[in-house]
Design a protein around this motif. Structure first.
Motif, mmCIF file in Angstrom:
data_model
loop_
_atom_site.group_PDB
_atom_site.id
_atom_site.type_symbol
_atom_site.label_atom_id
_atom_site.label_comp_id
_atom_site.label_asym_id
_atom_site.label_seq_id
_atom_site.Cartn_x
_atom_site.Cartn_y
_atom_site.Cartn_z
ATOM 1 N N ARG A 1 -60.613 -15.278 -15.102
ATOM 2 C CA ARG A 1 -60.265 -13.385 -16.676
ATOM 3 C C ARG A 1 -58.542 -12.730 -16.542
ATOM 4 N N PHE B 1 -64.630 -8.076 -11.239
ATOM 5 C CA PHE B 1 -64.308 -7.695 -12.627
ATOM 6 C C PHE B 1 -64.901 -9.088 -13.005
ATOM 7 N N ASN B 2 -66.007 -10.468 -13.041
ATOM 8 C CA ASN B 2 -66.718 -10.725 -13.486
ATOM 9 C C ASN B 2 -67.127 -10.907 -14.416
ATOM 10 N N GLY B 3 -67.970 -9.965 -14.191
ATOM 11 C CA GLY B 3 -68.945 -9.288 -15.395
ATOM 12 C C GLY B 3 -70.379 -9.779 -14.728
ATOM 13 N N ASN C 1 -72.652 -6.214 -18.749
ATOM 14 C CA ASN C 1 -71.161 -6.524 -18.562
ATOM 15 C C ASN C 1 -70.472 -5.374 -18.709
ATOM 16 N N TRP D 1 -56.841 -6.750 -13.147
ATOM 17 C CA TRP D 1 -57.040 -5.599 -12.133
ATOM 18 C C TRP D 1 -56.929 -5.763 -10.282
ATOM 19 N N ARG E 1 -58.667 -1.841 -17.063
ATOM 20 C CA ARG E 1 -57.957 -2.787 -17.488
ATOM 21 C C ARG E 1 -56.338 -2.251 -17.241
ATOM 22 N N TYR F 1 -66.924 -3.839 -16.454
ATOM 23 C CA TYR F 1 -65.735 -4.791 -15.636
ATOM 24 C C TYR F 1 -64.974 -2.876 -15.891
ATOM 25 N N THR G 1 -56.479 -11.049 -20.923
ATOM 26 C CA THR G 1 -57.380 -9.691 -21.289
ATOM 27 C C THR G 1 -55.807 -9.455 -22.189
#
Length: 849
Positions: free
Chosen positions: A302, A836-838, A812, A829, A817, A814, A305
């Motif tokens: 991730r 924070f992987n969804g 999904n 994050w 940010r 999150y 971003t």
């Protein structure tokens, strides 16, 4: 919050509106027809239970639509009955071997879980694993128990491979873990870099496969006076399976829905798990139960971003391969004794991202990595344990003697890296060394229940002797040495342990306890416990606990506790050290984490580590106005003095101690010390309602934890007075306060009709605020409250075949940010509780033979 409170009242009003179901009534007698005073009656797989009165009678409002009652009494065979069996007295038969009922928080074998004066959660692992997507114990508890918190880490060296976990927002090492009531060894890892629980050790719960567990009991109360060190926040007791003649096979698989990646890949982080459990009967009442478990978890990434704020190209979960084999067994020894043996082995290979070295980085060698490189920190973790013991009846006394051994080894390797000082000839992989911890505990306990004294008196006492060993072993020379003056030494991403870091340390402690519980009447009981322990490295400590419970009626009970507690500094905290050699002005200078008692800590006046101490108080009530509704509310206060933390780095240009460090050829140093005192206040609320709906039944559960930690004092040494900002700086203070979100609320709807069931779960994580690397309080990393939604569908095609489809965090969601340049982790994050992987989508298949 207003909506949550409104929901509380709506659930209560709905529950009261339903007609009451008949209360189950029965009588328990022995083979001669005499009443079994104090026999324990518990509804299977729930917290619901009671005890028989002086005439052997009991009454119980069931929670389940089809309840099964488990009836037990010391020296008698445990039996299971249905409501249809209660039309005549239940006769208990004396056992050829001791049938012990393990009830966390009480040494009375005649007390049910709901009869204890402290709050206890009982989590049926089979029920949880069959209807939710989590595959490891930490994540199962993270979403099943609101007072439990566990964060997955990234970019934090060894902690990427062992998730820190805690109760009620306290430290990972302030929760004691038991297996089958016996003390579990801790991990050899002490959390150091970029992580929650920095400076703490903890227990690796993921070394125990969920497939081997029947249930988990969580005592949400300080219990050091009962169980010894580490139980400041509470106790987690893992009960292994005892089932026989059933082969239980599970295949589980799932993937994360990627939202931020460099490529167009929509899914990553493949997880799959295979496990099998089988037990065989041995003789009339013995058994051997075996579990094999294999779990694979792939990387998530991730990092992408914001391309304009890219600090890392790889940021996400480490790859983990986890394999376990566990055993639980007991065998008859004569008429009134049994031998038991349990334990297992776990092997874990990890592969975690370190920070990116871009192409123009001074630490890169373009001839090897023209585009820069992303080091990978690999670990090989071996965890082994075995417990053996004998339980027996010596006259009317219950006797238990056991020996429990456990060991944890952590070995580091680094690949996709280099040693800059070796230039283009540098290897790209290294053995970086590691550490290991072993623990051996000998335990003796005796208890006796006097059923004719008042309404029941239990006396227990015993002793424990524990030996611990810890060592650090060095890596290969190229993993830590610099071969060119002025060039950073060692393997990039994780420099190896040097020969000067190596140490072998050991200690022992002996303890003795006395524990008593007395039921003055059927309604009122009190308990008292006293425990003394003496450690070979810091001396003795005496702790006590008082508890009480008052049953105003079958529908309402008050409970409370007062206690003192302690946690001994772990051997890794006392002895861990690591060294990095930097060159300043062409001269080698050491940058180190200095072990307690080293030349550096002595020169700076850092005292020897001593135990953390606590004062605990809890007060709560339980309410069951009818047979379908229950409510428990428990408030708690925990004051901890002399918490052990890892300080910030003190440099040799310091105006007070710089000359001392230069004289020791040390450029920077940090160390473990008893520096912080804290107060934690909180409230646990658990509400359950179960009613018939459309031919099936709906179970609604609202479980919430509200928690606040304040830092009361930061104590420096005399030579470092006035340097609190380095000793335990603002960022560290925010990290400590954010060990748990200020609130976590879990609302679950579980509907079951015939062979079909569905679960909808909403988990709200409260606001978390962390100070970032800017130290700008106006631009902290703020993580506003978020709600994640889980959904699963389960269908039992036949007794031998079940299928579950579902998703965790299906929308999904999150966390907010932040800037990767300023977070602790170098990603968008910090490690927060919701992850924070969804979204995670999964399928589970269960086979029974």
């Amino acid at each position: 919050m207003k909506r949550i409170l409104l929901l509380h009242f709506l659930m209560l009003a709905t529950a009261l509106a339903f007609a009451q179901k008949p209360v189950l009534k029965g009588k328990v007698v022995d083979a001669t027809g005499q009443p079994m005073i104090g026999a324990s009656i518990a509804e299977k797989s729930t917290n619901n239970g009671t005890v028989a009165d002086v005439d052997g009678n009991f009454q119980l409002s069931p929670i389940s639509a089809e309840p099964i009652l488990v009836i037990s009494f010391i020296g008698y065979k445990k039996i299971e009955v249905t409501p249809q069996d209660l039309d005549k007295p239940i006769a208990m038969e004396e056992s050829n071997i001791l049938q012990q009922v393990v009830v966390l928080g009480s040494r009375s074998l005649n007390r049910s879980v709901t009869d204890t004066p402290a709050p206890i959660d009982v989590i049926d692992i089979k029920e949880v694993t069959s209807k939710t997507g989590q595959l490891d114990v930490n994540q199962l508890l993270q979403f099943a128990a609101p007072s439990f918190n566990s964060n997955r880490q990234t970019g934090s060296d060894g902690t990427d491979h062992v998730d820190p976990a805690s109760l009620r927002g306290l430290g990972p090492d302030q929760t004691l873990v038991l297996i089958n009531g016996k003390r579990r060894h801790q991990s050899s890892l002490v959390n150091i870099f970029g992580t929650r629980g920095r400076g703490n050790t903890g227990t690796d719960l993921n070394a125990i496969p969920a497939a081997a567990i029947e249930r988990i009991e969580i005592l949400r109360d300080g219990a050091a006076a009962q169980y010894g060190s580490d139980a400041i926040a509470g106790v987690i007791n893992i009960i292994l399976k005892t089932s026989t003649n059933t082969l239980d096979i599970n295949a589980n698989s799932g993937v994360y829905q990627a939202k931020y990646r460099f490529d167009d890949k929509k899914f990553d982080g493949l997880n799959y798990n295979f496990n099998a459990n089988y037990g065989i009967k041995v003789g009339k009442e013995g058994f051997v139960n075996l579990t094999g478990d294999y779990n694979f978890r792939d990387h998530t990434n991730r990092a992408n971003t914001n391309p304009d704020e890219l600090s890392r190209r790889q940021f996400g979960d480490p790859k983990i391969v986890n394999a376990s084999l566990y055993l639980n067994s007991q065998f008859q020894l004569g008429a009134k004794s049994q031998f038991y043996l349990f334990g297992g082995t776990n092997k874990r290979d990890g592969d975690a991202y370190a920070w990116t070295r871009f192409a123009d980085d001074d630490r890169n060698i373009p001839a090897i990595y023209p585009n820069g490189f992303d080091p990978l920190i690999k670990t090989k973790i071996n965890d082994n344990s075995i417990a053996i013991g004998v339980r027996s009846l010596l006259g009317s006394w219950d006797f238990d003697v056991s020996n429990t051994f456990g060991a944890n080894k952590f070995h580091y390797f680094v690949k996709n890296t280099l040693n800059t000082s070796l230039g283009a000839q540098s290897p790209t992989s290294f053995d970086a060394g590691g550490f290991q911890l072993s623990q051996n505990t000998i335990n003796l306990g005796l208890s006796k229940f006097y059923k004719q004294t008042l309404a029941g008196l239990n006396i227990a006492f015993g002793a424990e002797y524990r030996m611990e060993n810890y060592k650090i072993f060095a890596g290969e020379e190229k993993s830590w040495k610099s071969y060119e003056a002025g060039v950073p030494p060692g393997s990039q991403g994780f420099p190896g342990f040097q020969p000067g870091d190596e140490i072998k340390a050991k200690r022992s402690n002996i303890g003795a306890y006395f524990d008593t519980e007395v039921d003055f009447t059927k309604k009122f009981m009190m308990g008292a416990a006293l425990r003394y322990e003496n450690y070979s490295d810091f001396g003795g400590t005496l702790n006590g606990k008082l508890s009480a419970r008052f049953k105003a009626s079958e529908a309402f009970m008050l409970r409370g506790t007062l206690s003192t507690g302690f946690r001994a500094p772990s051997l890794p905290q006392i002895n861990f050290n690591s060294t990095i050699t930097n060159f300043i002005g062409g001269q080698p200078v050491e940058v180190l984490i200095a072990r307690n008692g080293s030349a550096v800590t002595k020169a700076l006046g850092i005292p020897a580590l001593k135990q953390e101490t606590s004062k605990n108080a809890s007060l709560g009530f339980t309410m069951r106005p009818n047979s379908t509704f229950s409510l428990t509310v428990d408030a708690y206060l925990v004051k901890v003095k002399d918490r052990i933390v890892l300080t910030g780095q003190f440099a040799d240009d310091d105006d007070q101690i710089g000359d001392i460090l230069k004289g020791l050829n040390v450029g920077k140093a940090q160390f473990f010390t008893n520096a912080v005192s804290t107060t934690t206040k909180g409230l646990d609320v658990i509400m359950t309602n179960r009613n018939n709906l459309g031919g099936g039944y709906l179970t609604t559960t609202l479980a919430a934890n509200f928690n606040k930690l304040t830092i009361d004092a930061i104590n420096t040494s005399e030579k470092l007075a006035g340097k609190e900002d380095t000793y335990f700086d603002l960022r560290e203070q925010y990290f400590l306060r954010a060990s748990a979100p200020p609130s976590k609320i879990n609302l679950t709807f579980d509907y079951q009709i015939k062979k079909f069931s569905t679960v909808v779960r909403f988990v709200r994580f409260g606001k978390v605020e962390l100070a970032d690397w800017n130290y700008d309080m106006k631009e902290n990393d703020i993580y506003t409250p978020k709600i994640v939604t889980d959904l699963s569908f389960n269908y039992r095609f036949a007794k031998s075949l079940g299928l579950t489809l579902g998703g965790n965090n299906i929308f999904n969601v999150y966390p907010d940010r932040s800037s990767p340049f300023n977070t602790e982790s170098g990603g968008a994050w910090d490690p927060v509780q919701m992850g924070f992987n969804g979204a995670f989508w999964y399928v589970k298949l269960n086979l029974k033979f």
